[in-house]
Design an enzyme around this catalytic site. Structure first.
Site, PDB file in Angstrom:
ATOM      1  N   PRO A  54       0.836  -1.218   0.000  1.00  0.00           N
ATOM      2  CA  PRO A  54       0.000   0.000   0.000  1.00  0.00           C
ATOM      3  C   PRO A  54       0.865   1.261   0.000  1.00  0.00           C
ATOM      4  CG  PRO A  54      -0.705  -1.534   1.713  1.00  0.00           C
ATOM      5  CD  PRO A  54       0.602  -2.046   1.188  1.00  0.00           C
ATOM      6  N   GLU A  82       2.334  -7.778   8.646  1.00  0.00           N
ATOM      7  CA  GLU A  82       2.469  -6.303   8.622  1.00  0.00           C
ATOM      8  C   GLU A  82       3.396  -5.857   7.510  1.00  0.00           C
ATOM      9  OE1 GLU A  82      -0.236  -6.726  10.996  1.00  0.00           O
ATOM     10  OE2 GLU A  82       0.358  -4.654  10.477  1.00  0.00           O
ATOM     11  N   ARG A  91      -1.441  -7.488 -20.837  1.00  0.00           N
ATOM     12  CA  ARG A  91      -2.253  -7.018 -21.971  1.00  0.00           C
ATOM     13  C   ARG A  91      -1.434  -6.213 -22.979  1.00  0.00           C
ATOM     14  NH1 ARG A  91      -5.785  -3.886 -21.532  1.00  0.00           N
ATOM     15  NH2 ARG A  91      -7.638  -4.767 -22.539  1.00  0.00           N
ATOM     16  N   ASP A 120      -7.481   1.011 -25.090  1.00  0.00           N
ATOM     17  CA  ASP A 120      -8.308   0.881 -23.884  1.00  0.00           C
ATOM     18  C   ASP A 120      -8.703   2.206 -23.277  1.00  0.00           C
ATOM     19  OD1 ASP A 120      -6.330  -1.871 -22.766  1.00  0.00           O
ATOM     20  OD2 ASP A 120      -8.136  -1.763 -23.980  1.00  0.00           O
TER      21      ASP A 120
END
Ligand code: 4FV
Length: 257
Positions: A90, A117, A155, A170
């Site tokens: 994150p 963690e 992709r 896209d």
């Protein structure tokens, strides 16, 4: 161009089915992508193969130990020193389409999936080339984030998407959201497909799609508009949209953009 993806994880079985289905599965079959999972626990040499420990300074949860991860990374780097090491966390840079395109030019990605963690800070200091986050929320592990990254990057590898498709068309390609899509039936519960799409007038259809992409982006993700390279006509159109002046919705283009 083929890509090799090595995944360092404590749960290699999580990768079995998602990477065997559909487009990714075919890409692996075609050898366009080679995916290998490496169990970090195999590099914990003590009798109990311990891979985590309590955090120095106290606090909740456990931290992944540096030694097993270091050995696992060095076992891969010894085979290919140029592997590009990505830690899914994150705290990483939010994954975006242009990052996926850039990573697709790498021949060898080494993805590190955290658990608990997270990893000991010295893993970052000594080994990690890039930290990437798939979103501002906390997962139980980096594995799903690694799968998202593999999917988005794959992709861009020539041959992964059907021959007629390229990731270059896209959403986000020109940082606009995609225009509305329709297919048969023409009329579903009284809701009909915009006539323009049946006109066969391809110039008008692409104009309609561009306008709808602008409208949807301005309403849902105005933040993306700052990055979009818009023509003067489109800028004027956006003013109209922002002024809430409804542009002749589904009629043929009335204004030269
Ligand atoms: C994550 C994310 C993520 C954090 C603690 C794994 C978890 C646990 N990874 N984008 N968002 N990772 O939540 O990439 O170690």
């Amino acid at each position: 161009m083929r890509m090799r993806v090595d995944i360092l994880t404590l749960f290699p079985n999580m990768f079995s089915s998602p990477l065997q289905e559909s487009i990714l599965g075919r890409a692996v079959e075609k050898g366009l992508i080679q995916i290998r999972t490496i169990n970090i626990r195999d590099f914990a040499l003590d009798k109990h193969q311990v891979v985590d420990d309590t955090p120095y300074g106290g606090g909740q949860g456990m931290v992944m130990k540096v030694e097993p991860i270091a050995r696992a990374i060095e076992s891969v780097k010894s085979q290919n020193p140029s592997a590009w090491i990505v830690y899914l966390t994150p705290q990483g840079k939010p994954l975006q389409q242009d990052m996926a395109r850039r990573l697709s030019t790498q021949s060898h990605l080494l993805l590190l999936c955290g658990r608990y963690e997270g990893v000991d800070e010295r893993v970052r200091e000594l080994f990690i080339n890039e930290e990437i986050s798939i979103g501002d929320y906390v997962l139980t592990g980096g594995e799903l984030a690694a799968m998202v990254l593999i999917d988005a990057v794959s992709r861009f590898i020539p041959g992964v998407l059907g021959s007629d498709r390229s990731a270059e068309e896209d959403s986000f390609f020109n940082s606009l959201l995609e225009y509305p899509q329709y297919t048969r039936p023409f009329n579903f519960r009284g809701r009909c497909v915009p006539e323009i799409l049946l006109s066969g007038n391809h110039a008008a259809i692409s104009l309609w799609r561009r306008r709808e992409a602008l409208r949807r982006t301005s309403l849902r993700r105005p933040d993306l508009l700052t990055k979009a390279d818009l023509s003067e006509g489109e800028k004027k159109l956006l003013e109209e949209i922002f002024k809430g002046n409804s542009i002749d919705g589904d009629g043929l283009p009335i204004k030269k953009l």
